[in-house]
Design a protein around this motif. Structure first.
Motif, PDB file in Angstrom:
ATOM      1  N   TYR A 163       0.815  -1.220   0.000  1.00 41.09           N
ATOM      2  CA  TYR A 163       0.000   0.000   0.000  1.00 41.09           C
ATOM      3  C   TYR A 163       0.847   1.267   0.000  1.00 41.09           C
ATOM      4  CZ  TYR A 163      -3.546   3.350   1.596  1.00 41.09           C
ATOM      5  OH  TYR A 163      -4.373   4.437   1.717  1.00 41.09           O
ATOM      6  N   ASP A 164       1.986   1.271   0.732  1.00 37.76           N
ATOM      7  CA  ASP A 164       2.818   2.485   0.827  1.00 37.76           C
ATOM      8  C   ASP A 164       3.750   2.664  -0.365  1.00 37.76           C
ATOM      9  OD1 ASP A 164       4.841   0.637   1.293  1.00 37.76           O
ATOM     10  OD2 ASP A 164       5.230   1.309   3.346  1.00 37.76           O
ATOM     11  N   GLN A 192       6.339   1.176  -1.220  1.00 38.51           N
ATOM     12  CA  GLN A 192       7.734   0.840  -0.958  1.00 38.51           C
ATOM     13  C   GLN A 192       7.965  -0.624  -1.304  1.00 38.51           C
ATOM     14  OE1 GLN A 192       9.852   3.375   0.025  1.00 38.51           O
ATOM     15  NE2 GLN A 192       7.996   4.583  -0.317  1.00 38.51           N
ATOM     16  N   ASN A 241       7.143  -5.243   5.627  1.00 34.57           N
ATOM     17  CA  ASN A 241       6.407  -4.423   4.669  1.00 34.57           C
ATOM     18  C   ASN A 241       5.946  -5.359   3.565  1.00 34.57           C
ATOM     19  OD1 ASN A 241       5.259  -2.091   3.663  1.00 34.57           O
ATOM     20  ND2 ASN A 241       6.942  -1.734   2.266  1.00 34.57           N
ATOM     21  N   ASP A 272      -3.192   2.791   7.205  1.00 32.00           N
ATOM     22  CA  ASP A 272      -2.721   2.130   5.991  1.00 32.00           C
ATOM     23  C   ASP A 272      -3.918   1.706   5.146  1.00 32.00           C
ATOM     24  OD1 ASP A 272      -0.030   2.022   5.291  1.00 32.00           O
ATOM     25  OD2 ASP A 272       0.097  -0.143   5.534  1.00 32.00           O
ATOM     26  N   LYS A 318       2.410  -4.053  10.157  1.00 31.43           N
ATOM     27  CA  LYS A 318       1.122  -3.858   9.506  1.00 31.43           C
ATOM     28  C   LYS A 318       0.075  -4.752  10.152  1.00 31.43           C
ATOM     29  CE  LYS A 318      -1.009  -3.389   5.000  1.00 31.43           C
ATOM     30  NZ  LYS A 318      -0.748  -3.380   3.563  1.00 31.43           N
TER      31      LYS A 318
END
Length: 76
Positions: free
Chosen positions: A6-7, A9, A15, A44, A67
């Motif tokens: 989602y971010d 990265q 992550n 998030d 997360k």
């Protein structure tokens, strides 16, 4: 085709991985999410319907960056 969390990265340990909690109803999804954000976590993915009919969930990160996903899926 590359996919990203989602971010946006790179997917790395912590992550692109998550812990999921199953709630008994949508109100508990919202309460969990609100408490997580108020306790120093970050959004998030705000609570809402996603993926398929009856699936209600939210995503957040705890202050350490882990997360978390909380969800409720209504049975038919």
């Amino acid at each position: 085709m590359d996919t990203y969390p989602y971010d946006q990265q790179s997917a790395t340990r912590g992550n692109g991985t998550q812990v999921t909690f199953q709630a008994e109803n949508n109100a508990l999804v919202e309460a969990f999410y609100q408490m997580a954000v108020e306790s120093g976590g970050s959004c998030d993915g705000a609570p809402g319907y996603r993926y398929r009919p009856g699936y209600y969930g939210a995503y957040c990160r705890d202050p350490d960056g882990n997360k978390l996903h909380v969800m409720h899926e209504a049975s038919e």
